[in-house]
Every structure is written in C-alpha cells, then in structure tokens.
Scaffold this motif. Structure first.
Motif, short mmCIF file in Angstrom:
data_model
loop_
_atom_site.label_atom_id
_atom_site.label_comp_id
_atom_site.label_asym_id
_atom_site.label_seq_id
_atom_site.Cartn_x
_atom_site.Cartn_y
_atom_site.Cartn_z
N PRO A 1 0.58 -19.25 -55.64
CA PRO A 1 1.92 -19.06 -56.22
C PRO A 1 2.79 -18.05 -55.48
CG PRO A 1 0.25 -18.00 -57.58
CD PRO A 1 -0.49 -18.82 -56.57
N ASP A 2 2.16 -17.13 -54.72
CA ASP A 2 2.95 -16.10 -54.02
C ASP A 2 3.35 -16.52 -52.61
OD1 ASP A 2 2.84 -14.37 -56.18
OD2 ASP A 2 0.89 -13.57 -55.56
N LEU A 3 2.92 -17.71 -52.18
CA LEU A 3 3.28 -18.19 -50.85
C LEU A 3 4.21 -19.39 -51.01
CD1 LEU A 3 -0.16 -18.03 -48.98
CD2 LEU A 3 1.72 -16.38 -48.89
N VAL A 4 5.43 -19.23 -50.55
CA VAL A 4 6.38 -20.33 -50.67
C VAL A 4 6.18 -21.33 -49.54
CG1 VAL A 4 8.08 -18.87 -51.80
CG2 VAL A 4 8.12 -19.10 -49.31
N PRO A 5 6.53 -22.58 -49.72
CA PRO A 5 6.41 -23.57 -48.64
C PRO A 5 7.28 -23.17 -47.45
CG PRO A 5 6.76 -24.64 -50.75
CD PRO A 5 7.00 -23.18 -50.98
#
Length: 377
Positions: A175-179
């Motif tokens: 959840p803390d890594l955006v695409p």
C-alpha cells in the motif's frame, strides 16, 4: 526445436542472509552438525523471475530447463546486472516439475527443487524429479506438493517441507508503494542504451572465430561461450581456446562431475600454456601434465614446468644419446629403415619419447634418427 518460455512475473526482493552448513560430507543441511548464519548479505537485491508452465517438452524437459537457465544467465551477464556465476550463487534456480497423463489439461501436483547451482545440476535435478514422479504415480501413490533438496553427490533429491501455491501466501499490493507509470519515450531511451543482444553477439563471435555451425552449437550447449571469449580476448587463438575448453578441460570437469567453468582453470592459464607450446618449451603431451600441476595448486604453468622439470629436451647431444640407445635396442627396425621403410621410424621415435618421458621434440628426433641411419626423409 524452439520453445517459447513465457514469464509469469519478475519481482525484486532482498536476500535474507546466507546459511553455511558445517559438518557432514556435502556441505548441505542434510547430515550437518550445525549451521552458521551470515547476515552480511541481508538487503542485497534479488530479482526473481517466475515462468509460466512450459508445456510439451516431454523427454526434452531437462535439456530445456538447462537451456533456459543458460539463456537467463547470458542475458544478466550481458546487461552487467551480475557476474552470473552459478557456483558462487549469483544465479540460482528453483526447478518445478509436474507430470500429467496425455490429454489431460489439469496440471499434476508439482514439486520445487530449491537452489540448484549449476547448469548440469539443473538438467540432472529435473530429470531425476521426472523419473521419481513417474515411479510414484505408477505405484498408485499421489505426489506430495513440497520443496525438494538436490544432492550433487548422489544425483538425487530429498524432501524438504510442504509447499503451498502462490495464492496461499496471501500476496497483496504494497500500500505504501504507488505504481510507476512509464512513457513510451523513456522505454525507447532505455532500450537504446542496451548492450549487444545475446543472439547478435553469438552471430558475431561465430563469424569472428570461424567456427562451423556444429562447433559453435557444441560450445553454446556446453555453456562455454564466455570462457572461450575471455580466452581469445586474453590472447589465445579461437581454435586453441575451443580445443582446451571443449577438450581437456571439459574431460576433466566431467571426471570431477562439475561444470568446466567451475573446475578452476582460468583463461590466463590456457593462454600461458599455449604460449609455452608455441615457444617450443613444452609439447601437447607435456601441456596436459602442466594442467595437472596447475589444478593441484603448484602455481602458474611456467612454475609447474620448472618444478616438475617438464621442459622439452631440445639439446641434440641428449637426444642423440637416447636415439643411439633406442637403435641398439631395436636393430631389426633400424635395418628396415635403412632398407627404405621410412615409416618404421615411428617405433624408434616411440622408444626415444619413452626414454625422455615424452619430453623430446618428436619432429627433431625423427630428423636425427634418419640422419644417423643415413636415410633421406
């Protein structure tokens, strides 16, 4: 035959550390007295590439598995990602195998043989698991889905632990890594920076070296393209590099049951031995003894020649003494040579070579024999 290997996913993770199993005969966990944990490698980035099931290989599955890992190794080395030396753990393979009846669409239960660390071991591990699965299924017993450990000494696998399917790991997006969204222009810019593709490299090397299709295929299949290229770059001829790596080094590696690249011979050693042969200091037979010394840890080829006294005997005085002795021991052969049967000189040459422990220049010996007997060569 060309097989298409499709990729399920490629993801990055971190190395958790390294276990060194102490005691026992194989250095593996089975039979070890205790294990050492090295956390110095923790955090080292790893790229795991997971393929989709490769169907239709049949009896060629072991060969295909080896070829696929060799292709990945070639790509990552070509890109500068890794040294890609399997014996050092730079590239590792987890080999999954399952069998199913002909005509059945549903895959059979699979097993995963962990951390196989050489191309030869990949092929052997897959072959063993195929045969083991077949024997288990033929006996009416179901395959247990599990990890397996490969044993290089016995060429077999043993059970590790139960293995779940990927869905059971409860994978979910971080959840803390955006695409990351990339543009087509950036992708093309990166592609333009890529080094020479492996397929083009192979075509170039074959043309540069002058190998036939069969010779080059054998080199590629043996996984020795890099070693031969490094040897040629270091100063050997393409023919000499191929002769050593595909001949004597490969033979010794087979006896030691390791890949030739892991035997311990470097391109520099091959080049130095070839220079000693070219200078007349040693001949091909002595060169093999020099290689023995190098592998036994006796030093460089030149140091082995000196320590073992392997230099070619080129002093005519010493050769003449050995020739006179050989002629005296075989007077009937000497008479045949005087009578015109020059081909019989080989027997005398053989006697001289035996007396000099193979350290004589055979060509010079032949010349001196004919001169001694007053026969034109």
């Amino acid at each position: 035959t060309v097989f298409r290997v499709e990729i399920e996913r490629a993801h990055m993770e971190e190395d958790a550390g390294k276990l060194t199993h102490m005691g026992g005969a194989t250095g593996r966990i089975q039979g070890a007295d205790f294990s050492l944990v090295d956390y110095n490698r923790s955090g080292v980035p790893l790229v795991e590439i997971v393929t989709k099931p490769i169907e239709g290989a049949g009896s060629r599955a072991p060969e295909l598995a080896k070829a696929y890992v060799a292709a990945i190794r070639e790509i990552v080395k070509n890109l500068g990602v890794s040294d890609a030396k399997m014996e050092r753990g730079n590239v590792r393979c987890d080999a999954n195998v399952s069998l199913r009846p002909y005509g059945q669409k549903k895959f059979g239960t699979r097993t995963e043989t962990k951390n196989v660390n050489s191309l030869r071991a990949v092929e052997n591990a897959v072959r063993f698991e195929i045969q083991r699965h077949a024997a288990v299924l033929d006996s009416g017993v179901l395959i247990t889905q599990e990890t397996r450990h490969w044993h290089e000494d016995t060429k077999s696998t043993t059970s590790g632990r139960p293995k779940s399917d990927a869905d059971d790991y409860r994978y979910f997006p971080e959840p803390d890594l955006v695409p990351i969204v990339t543009t087509a222009e950036w992708v093309e810019e990166l592609r333009s920076r890529l080094p020479e593709p492996p397929a083009e490299r192979r075509k170039r090397l074959q043309a540069d070296w002058g190998y036939t299709d069969l010779e080059f295929r054998d080199v590629v299949n043996a996984g020795l393209l890099d070693e031969i290229e490094e040897t040629v770059t270091a100063g050997a001829t393409a023919a000499a590099a191929r002769k050593w790596w595909m001949g004597e080094i490969a033979r010794r590696a087979k006896l030691a049951d390791v890949d030739p690249a892991a035997l311990g011979v470097t391109p520099a050693v091959v080049v130095e031995i070839e220079k000693l042969i070219a200078s007349g200091a040693i001949n091909d037979k002595l060169a093999r003894q020099v290689l023995d010394g190098v592998l036994d840890g006796e030093g460089t080829p030149a140091e082995v020649v000196e320590k073992r006294g392997l230099a070619v005997v080129s002093d005519d005085g010493a050769l003449q003494a050995a020739i006179d002795q050989a002629l005296a021991a075989q007077p009937d052969v000497a008479e045949k040579i005087r009578g015109g049967k020059v081909q019989a000189v080989g027997a005398i040459v053989g006697g001289v070579m035996k007396a000099t422990r193979g350290q004589a220049d055979a060509g010079r010996v032949r010349e001196l024999i004919l001169k001694t007997l007053g026969v034109e060569g």
